[in-house]
Scaffold this motif. Structure first.
Motif, PDB file in Angstrom:
ATOM      1  N   LEU A 121       0.808  -1.213   0.000  1.00 39.08           N
ATOM      2  CA  LEU A 121       0.000   0.000   0.000  1.00 39.08           C
ATOM      3  C   LEU A 121       0.846   1.270   0.000  1.00 39.08           C
ATOM      4  O   LEU A 121       0.342   2.339  -0.331  1.00 39.08           O
ATOM      5  N   GLY A 122       2.125   1.147   0.394  1.00 36.34           N
ATOM      6  CA  GLY A 122       2.948   2.335   0.519  1.00 36.34           C
ATOM      7  C   GLY A 122       4.405   2.072   0.208  1.00 36.34           C
ATOM      8  O   GLY A 122       4.804   0.961  -0.171  1.00 36.34           O
ATOM      9  N   ALA A 123       5.218   3.104   0.405  1.00 36.31           N
ATOM     10  CA  ALA A 123       6.634   3.040   0.050  1.00 36.31           C
ATOM     11  C   ALA A 123       7.404   2.039   0.907  1.00 36.31           C
ATOM     12  O   ALA A 123       8.290   1.346   0.411  1.00 36.31           O
ATOM     13  N   TYR A 124       7.080   1.958   2.198  1.00 40.71           N
ATOM     14  CA  TYR A 124       7.782   1.012   3.065  1.00 40.71           C
ATOM     15  C   TYR A 124       7.554  -0.421   2.584  1.00 40.71           C
ATOM     16  O   TYR A 124       8.508  -1.190   2.396  1.00 40.71           O
ATOM     17  N   GLY A 125       6.300  -0.799   2.384  1.00 39.83           N
ATOM     18  CA  GLY A 125       6.004  -2.147   1.917  1.00 39.83           C
ATOM     19  C   GLY A 125       6.632  -2.432   0.567  1.00 39.83           C
ATOM     20  O   GLY A 125       7.133  -3.532   0.317  1.00 39.83           O
ATOM     21  N   ALA A 126       6.624  -1.427  -0.312  1.00 44.29           N
ATOM     22  CA  ALA A 126       7.235  -1.596  -1.631  1.00 44.29           C
ATOM     23  C   ALA A 126       8.741  -1.810  -1.517  1.00 44.29           C
ATOM     24  O   ALA A 126       9.327  -2.612  -2.253  1.00 44.29           O
ATOM     25  N   SER A 127       9.384  -1.108  -0.569  1.00 44.15           N
ATOM     26  CA  SER A 127      10.830  -1.272  -0.393  1.00 44.15           C
ATOM     27  C   SER A 127      11.158  -2.660   0.151  1.00 44.15           C
ATOM     28  O   SER A 127      12.162  -3.271  -0.250  1.00 44.15           O
ATOM     29  N   LYS A 128      10.316  -3.167   1.039  1.00 40.33           N
ATOM     30  CA  LYS A 128      10.546  -4.508   1.571  1.00 40.33           C
ATOM     31  C   LYS A 128      10.293  -5.567   0.493  1.00 40.33           C
ATOM     32  O   LYS A 128      11.001  -6.580   0.430  1.00 40.33           O
ATOM     33  N   LEU A 129       9.314  -5.337  -0.354  1.00 42.71           N
ATOM     34  CA  LEU A 129       9.060  -6.268  -1.449  1.00 42.71           C
ATOM     35  C   LEU A 129      10.219  -6.243  -2.439  1.00 42.71           C
ATOM     36  O   LEU A 129      10.622  -7.290  -2.965  1.00 42.71           O
ATOM     37  N   LEU A 130      10.786  -5.071  -2.682  1.00 42.41           N
ATOM     38  CA  LEU A 130      11.966  -4.976  -3.539  1.00 42.41           C
ATOM     39  C   LEU A 130      13.087  -5.832  -2.965  1.00 42.41           C
ATOM     40  O   LEU A 130      13.791  -6.534  -3.703  1.00 42.41           O
ATOM     41  N   GLY A 131      13.263  -5.784  -1.642  1.00 43.85           N
ATOM     42  CA  GLY A 131      14.275  -6.617  -1.001  1.00 43.85           C
ATOM     43  C   GLY A 131      14.020  -8.097  -1.222  1.00 43.85           C
ATOM     44  O   GLY A 131      14.959  -8.865  -1.493  1.00 43.85           O
ATOM     45  N   GLU A 132      12.777  -8.502  -1.113  1.00 40.78           N
ATOM     46  CA  GLU A 132      12.440  -9.913  -1.361  1.00 40.78           C
ATOM     47  C   GLU A 132      12.830 -10.308  -2.779  1.00 40.78           C
ATOM     48  O   GLU A 132      13.398 -11.388  -3.012  1.00 40.78           O
ATOM     49  N   HIS A 133      12.498  -9.442  -3.745  1.00 35.17           N
ATOM     50  CA  HIS A 133      12.829  -9.743  -5.143  1.00 35.17           C
ATOM     51  C   HIS A 133      14.339  -9.832  -5.347  1.00 35.17           C
ATOM     52  O   HIS A 133      14.833 -10.751  -6.018  1.00 35.17           O
ATOM     53  N   ARG A 134      15.075  -8.900  -4.755  1.00 36.75           N
ATOM     54  CA  ARG A 134      16.521  -8.892  -4.930  1.00 36.75           C
ATOM     55  C   ARG A 134      17.169 -10.126  -4.296  1.00 36.75           C
ATOM     56  O   ARG A 134      18.112 -10.706  -4.857  1.00 36.75           O
ATOM     57  N   VAL A 135      16.672 -10.521  -3.142  1.00 35.42           N
ATOM     58  CA  VAL A 135      17.203 -11.715  -2.477  1.00 35.42           C
ATOM     59  C   VAL A 135      16.909 -12.953  -3.323  1.00 35.42           C
ATOM     60  O   VAL A 135      17.774 -13.819  -3.508  1.00 35.42           O
ATOM     61  N   ALA A 136      15.697 -13.051  -3.843  1.00 35.80           N
ATOM     62  CA  ALA A 136      15.334 -14.205  -4.666  1.00 35.80           C
ATOM     63  C   ALA A 136      16.167 -14.254  -5.944  1.00 35.80           C
ATOM     64  O   ALA A 136      16.596 -15.329  -6.383  1.00 35.80           O
TER      65      ALA A 136
END
Length: 289
Positions: A121-136
């Motif tokens: 819903l916001g920038a914080y959640g989007a940044s954490k999702l970006l981290g998930e993608h980068r780790v994967a």
């Protein structure tokens, strides 16, 4: 086993440092060694370590501030973990990373499973999702552990805020239409050590997992439980309000409940009862006071 932990002062990092099981040596890396806004420095720390496993317990957690500081949030929560994960994969080291319920949009009432669609819903959640993608994308032996509503005797969190404000006011208005599983940092630390031990024995299973306390409650429910467990001489009355009466720069998920059954099945880690952990945290805080 030797574990390199990114983070030294956060709620989770502090519990990891003081709850390491016998036979586990934790080396914590702070900003002076690896600034999380410098992904290359994070990768260099991994490349230089003699640890057996890498654990990222550091994050940008200022949810509202992230709305106007998205570049920093993306660096700390997205690119830095990706750099750590790539460096770990290059050396064949397992990598454990902590994420959040904020990767979901908070709709519905069913607890979120690992494979459900993500829509921050916001920038914080989007940044954490970006981290998930980068780790994967790093392609190594990585575990992403999503959790929610973290509390402890350290740092800034809902429990400490309620105890402070509750001592000053007779009535507190608390949101009642956001629901989730409060999760003690001590319990998260113990879960991560269990996962790390499995990798140490060659039994680690990479993937995304959910871990949160039970039962699911609203913030108002949680507040009442905090006051009931405390020794405040006068317990404040909790006035239950909708989220619309407490606007914030970042929108919060209405439903943060997490389905933790996959973690139970894979690692034998059951959901902790947050009420017991809450009593321990309040006991620690009142002892310190």
């Amino acid at each position: 086993m030797r574990i390199l932990v990114f983070g030294t002062t956060g709620q989770l990092a502090r519990e990891l440092l003081r709850r390491a099981p016998e036979g586990v040596a934790v080396q914590a890396v702070g900003r002076d060694t690896a600034d999380l806004t410098d992904p290359a420095a994070c990768a260099a720390a991994v490349a230089a370590t003699d640890a057996d496993l890498i654990l990222n317990a550091a994050a940008y957690t200022a949810v509202d501030q992230a709305e106007t500081d998205r570049a920093t949030a993306d660096l700390v929560n997205g690119e830095a973990p990706g750099a750590m994960a790539r460096a770990a994969a290059a050396r064949g080291l397992p990598f454990l990373h902590v994420s959040t319920d904020y990767v979901f949009d908070g709709s519905g009432t069913r607890p979120w499973s690992e494979g459900d669609p993500v829509a921050p819903l916001g920038a914080y959640g989007a940044s954490k999702l970006l981290g998930e993608h980068r780790v994967a994308e790093a392609g190594g032996q990585a575990v992403i552990l999503r959790t929610a509503w973290v509390f402890s005797a350290h740092g800034k969190n809902f429990v400490k805020t309620m105890l402070r404000v509750g001592a000053e006011r007779e009535v507190l208005s608390v949101v009642d239409d956001q629901r989730g599983g409060p999760t003690a940092a001590t319990d998260i630390a113990d879960a991560l050590f269990t996962i790390a031990a499995a990798f140490g024995k060659g039994r680690g299973v990479p993937g995304i997992y959910h871990f949160a306390g039970a039962p699911t409650v609203s913030w108002a429910d949680f507040a009442e439980a905090i006051f009931a467990a405390s020794s405040l001489p006068r317990k404040p009355v909790v006035n239950r309000i909708p989220s619309s009466d407490y606007p914030t720069p970042a929108k919060r998920p209405g439903n943060s409940a997490l389905d933790c059954s996959l973690l139970v099945k894979t690692y034998g880690i059951t959901q902790p009862d947050w009420r017991k952990s809450l009593a321990d945290v309040i006991g620690e805080l009142e002892a310190e006071a």
